[in-house]
Structure formats: C-alpha cells, structure tokens
Scaffold this motif. Structure first.
Motif, PDB file in Angstrom:
ATOM      1  N   HIS A   2       0.836  -1.086  -0.006  1.00 42.67           N
ATOM      2  CA  HIS A   2       0.074  -0.211   0.019  1.00 42.67           C
ATOM      3  C   HIS A   2       0.809   1.336  -0.072  1.00 42.67           C
ATOM      4  N   HIS A  31      -3.263   9.975   1.723  1.00 44.96           N
ATOM      5  CA  HIS A  31      -2.470   8.677   2.334  1.00 44.96           C
ATOM      6  C   HIS A  31      -1.513   9.213   3.422  1.00 44.96           C
ATOM      7  N   ASP A  91      -8.890   4.720   4.627  1.00 45.74           N
ATOM      8  CA  ASP A  91      -8.827   4.408   3.292  1.00 45.74           C
ATOM      9  C   ASP A  91      -9.751   3.272   3.101  1.00 45.74           C
ATOM     10  N   HIS A 122      -7.498  -1.577  -2.516  1.00 47.49           N
ATOM     11  CA  HIS A 122      -6.203  -2.035  -2.252  1.00 47.49           C
ATOM     12  C   HIS A 122      -5.656  -1.862  -0.857  1.00 47.49           C
TER      13      HIS A 122
HETATM   14 MN    MN Z   1      -4.581   3.546  -0.501  1.00 44.96          MN
END
Ligand code: MN
Length: 204
Positions: A31, A79, A164, A168
C-alpha cells in the motif's frame, strides 16, 4: 533558476510490521510503496507536464490535466494523513480533551461517532475514504464521505482522521470484506495524533 519543489513519499512513523495483526506487513508495504508511491509519481508528472507546457508556450488539455493532478495530489495527501493517524495497537491511545468533548457534543457519544463513521466508510460507493473533518465556522466535527480521493470533499475543512476504503487498502488481509477491515481499523487509530490535530487547529 531554482528548481521547483516536488512531492516525495513520506516515511511511515512506524515499521511495516508494527500494525499487525490488524494490518499485515505485506498489505502495508504494498500500500505504501506501490500505491502511495504511484500518486506521488503521478502528482509530480502532472506538475512536470504543466511546467513543460509553460516553457514551450504549448497548450494543454486543462480539463484532463487538472483532473489527473487533483486525483494524484489528493491521493498523496490523503495517504499521508492516513499513515499519520494510524499507530500500533499498543500506542493507539484514546480521544481526550477537546476531541472527546467535540465528539460527545456532536454525536451524543463516542460510540455513536464510531458507528456513523463506520457506516460512512462501509457505504462509500466504489473507492474512497471516510474522513472526520472539522468546520471552524461552526466549531463542529462533520463526517465527510469522500469518493475517489477528491470528490464530495468540503473545501477548507481540516481533516482529523481518515480511513482508506479503496480495496487496495485491505484486499491482501481481508479479501473483499470491508467490514472486517473497518473493525480492525479501530484498533490502530492514533488517537494521540487526532487529539493533536484538533488542538493545533483550535490554537490558530
Ligand atoms: Mn490507499
């Protein structure tokens, strides 16, 4: 001429194994090093493209260029916020002071906040994020359900905590089970950081 600044992948504030068992070393490594890095690269490529066109006095497809740029910069920023608002379970801490007061006042209880935030994250259509943001005008925390990295965002609202929910973020550990991933997420929230984010913003 001084070279313009570009984005860089931030180092994680913990080791790749440190969020286990809630987030595995493999999941976190991919990630961070693949997905987050791709947004950093994409953001820098977008800035390059603009710079190059300016030097050559060339025209760009502004709509698609800026759409990509927004996606990539927002991906990078979200992120970065996410990594910082995670911590190993043992150092997770809890909401205190102004944060606890604000959550209790707004949602009635911390449990109710947790429930609404989880539901916001669970019901993002496709890929996106749940974010607890803060409206300075009202002095109230408000949940944003972000689609992609940058849609449904309320501009200028400061973000206190994000999760998140792109697949993914959890497919290696939880396959397609977003609910299970969200349950695990609550064990690794860095409440000390979230407390600090609100305190810092109240100071200004
Ligand atoms: Mn992500």
């Amino acid at each position: 001429m001084e070279k313009a600044k570009t984005y860089a992948l931030p180092k994680l504030p913990y080791g790749y194994k440190d969020l286990e068992p809630h987030m595995s070393e493999t999941q976190l490594t991919i990630h961070h090093q693949k997905h987050h890095q791709a947004y950093v690269n994409g953001a820098n490529a977008g800035l390059d493209k603009l710079e190059k066109a300016r030097k050559e006095s060339a025209d760009l497809d502004m709509k698609s260029t800026l759409k990509d740029l927004s996606w990539n910069i927002a991906g990078h920023r979200m992120h970065s916020l996410f990594w910082e608002n995670l911590a190993p379970a043992a150092k997770s801490g809890k909401p205190t002071g102004p944060l606890l007061d604000a959550l209790t006042k707004e949602f009635g209880s911390f449990e109710r906040f947790k429930k609404e935030f989880t539901q916001a994250a669970a019901s993002v259509e496709g890929s996106g994020w749940a974010a607890l943001a803060y409206c300075r005008e009202l002095g109230r925390p408000i949940i944003m359900q972000v689609e992609k990295h940058n849609a449904n965002v309320i501009p200028t609202f400061r973000i206190l905590v994000v999760v998140d929910v792109f697949e993914h973020a959890y497919y290696i550990d939880y396959k397609n089970d977003r609910a299970k991933y969200l349950e695990a997420f609550w064990n690794i929230v860095n409440w000390n950081e979230v407390n600090k984010r609100l305190q810092d913003l109240l100071k200004k």
